[in-house]
Design an enzyme around this catalytic site. Sequence first.
Site, mmCIF file in Angstrom:
data_model
loop_
_atom_site.group_PDB
_atom_site.id
_atom_site.type_symbol
_atom_site.label_atom_id
_atom_site.label_comp_id
_atom_site.label_asym_id
_atom_site.label_seq_id
_atom_site.Cartn_x
_atom_site.Cartn_y
_atom_site.Cartn_z
ATOM 1 N N GLU A 15 0.815 -1.218 0.000
ATOM 2 C CA GLU A 15 0.000 0.000 0.000
ATOM 3 C C GLU A 15 0.853 1.275 0.000
ATOM 4 O O GLU A 15 0.539 2.240 0.694
ATOM 5 C CB GLU A 15 -0.966 0.008 1.197
ATOM 6 C CG GLU A 15 -1.943 -1.151 1.224
ATOM 7 C CD GLU A 15 -2.891 -1.166 0.029
ATOM 8 O OE1 GLU A 15 -3.261 -0.082 -0.458
ATOM 9 O OE2 GLU A 15 -3.239 -2.274 -0.425
ATOM 10 N N GLY A 17 2.039 2.431 -3.213
ATOM 11 C CA GLY A 17 1.958 3.000 -4.550
ATOM 12 C C GLY A 17 2.751 2.309 -5.633
ATOM 13 O O GLY A 17 3.037 2.914 -6.668
ATOM 14 N N LYS A 18 3.094 1.033 -5.429
ATOM 15 C CA LYS A 18 3.825 0.310 -6.481
ATOM 16 C C LYS A 18 3.031 0.265 -7.781
ATOM 17 O O LYS A 18 3.588 0.426 -8.858
ATOM 18 C CB LYS A 18 4.140 -1.121 -6.043
ATOM 19 C CG LYS A 18 5.161 -1.280 -4.960
ATOM 20 C CD LYS A 18 5.607 -2.721 -4.808
ATOM 21 C CE LYS A 18 4.491 -3.732 -4.736
ATOM 22 N NZ LYS A 18 3.586 -3.516 -3.588
ATOM 23 N N THR A 19 1.730 0.005 -7.652
ATOM 24 C CA THR A 19 0.920 -0.119 -8.861
ATOM 25 C C THR A 19 0.804 1.216 -9.575
ATOM 26 O O THR A 19 0.891 1.282 -10.815
ATOM 27 C CB THR A 19 -0.477 -0.665 -8.522
ATOM 28 O OG1 THR A 19 -0.340 -1.967 -7.936
ATOM 29 C CG2 THR A 19 -1.340 -0.763 -9.760
ATOM 30 N N LYS A 40 1.973 -8.660 -13.342
ATOM 31 C CA LYS A 40 1.778 -8.695 -11.898
ATOM 32 C C LYS A 40 1.693 -10.184 -11.580
ATOM 33 O O LYS A 40 0.603 -10.761 -11.510
ATOM 34 C CB LYS A 40 0.495 -7.952 -11.521
ATOM 35 C CG LYS A 40 0.147 -7.974 -10.044
ATOM 36 C CD LYS A 40 0.875 -6.932 -9.250
ATOM 37 C CE LYS A 40 0.354 -6.884 -7.817
ATOM 38 N NZ LYS A 40 1.139 -6.005 -6.964
ATOM 39 N N ASP A 57 -5.393 -4.110 -8.982
ATOM 40 C CA ASP A 57 -4.071 -3.661 -9.412
ATOM 41 C C ASP A 57 -3.736 -4.177 -10.813
ATOM 42 O O ASP A 57 -3.211 -3.441 -11.655
ATOM 43 C CB ASP A 57 -2.998 -4.130 -8.422
ATOM 44 C CG ASP A 57 -3.075 -3.406 -7.096
ATOM 45 O OD1 ASP A 57 -3.795 -2.389 -7.013
ATOM 46 O OD2 ASP A 57 -2.429 -3.855 -6.134
ATOM 47 N N GLY A 119 6.137 -6.479 -8.261
ATOM 48 C CA GLY A 119 6.145 -7.478 -7.211
ATOM 49 C C GLY A 119 4.900 -7.405 -6.350
ATOM 50 O O GLY A 119 3.985 -6.609 -6.593
ATOM 51 N N GLY A 121 3.592 -6.863 -2.396
ATOM 52 C CA GLY A 121 4.033 -6.397 -1.087
ATOM 53 C C GLY A 121 5.423 -5.789 -1.143
ATOM 54 O O GLY A 121 5.793 -5.115 -2.101
ATOM 55 N N ASN A 178 7.103 8.376 -3.223
ATOM 56 C CA ASN A 178 5.669 8.535 -3.413
ATOM 57 C C ASN A 178 5.065 9.129 -2.143
ATOM 58 O O ASN A 178 5.134 8.526 -1.066
ATOM 59 C CB ASN A 178 5.015 7.189 -3.733
ATOM 60 C CG ASN A 178 3.551 7.340 -4.104
ATOM 61 O OD1 ASN A 178 3.145 8.372 -4.624
ATOM 62 N ND2 ASN A 178 2.758 6.310 -3.844
#
Length: 239
Positions: A15, A17-19, A40, A57, A119, A121, A178
């Site tokens: 949670e 902001g990778k996506t 993903k 995602d 990835g 998590g 981010n």
Amino acid sequence: MTKALSVFITGTDTEIGKTLVSAALLRGFAHLGLHAAAMKPIVAGAVEVDGVWHNEDADVLDAAANAPLPPELRTPYLLKAPAAPHIVAEREQVTLDIEHIVACHQQALERADVVVVEGVGGFRVPLDGERDTADLARALQLPVVLVVGMRLGCINHALLTADAIKARGLKLVGWVANRVDPSMQFADENIATIRAWLQRDHHAPLLGVVPRLDPPSPEAAANHLDTDALLAALRAHAA
């Protein structure tokens, strides 16, 4: 034919902001005239829509990519419950096979100029009793971009994750700050500290600072990222 490029996107936590960053990079690569695909490989958390299971995602990445992959390549393992993947996989009687993901990635490389692999998590989320997502990144042998969620504790998380990436023999080619917590005190000072340490210890440049976006938009986030610099780093790494 030029060999396709690829990059592994990891984060300091879940949670953070990778996506959003992955989707923004996909849009940035597309703006540079590249056919960009997204993977993903493992998701945990899905809803059924008209008989088809979806993950939010993965759908965001699909929408951002201009070289979409079939679901079985984009997300080889779509788990239903939103929890740690190794726990859900055991409950759903699924074996998370890294070699299968590597094979899917090879097929993805044949369909695009660049493949962004997000990835699940943080960098060391377990996949089973012995292997974790760091093992996945190592098996893929990809350069890594680290997304740092700017909130209290982020300096420690960023430096530990960068060291873990290096310990697996992987190259950290850059990082993204981010702004997940708009009320964070001394955010600029935190960014400056991480920037100095990651540049000194890993030669990893800051690729951009994504502000708090409302609503979050890959196109808007792409304007805050130096995709040209990342592309140059990926090409240098592949040379």
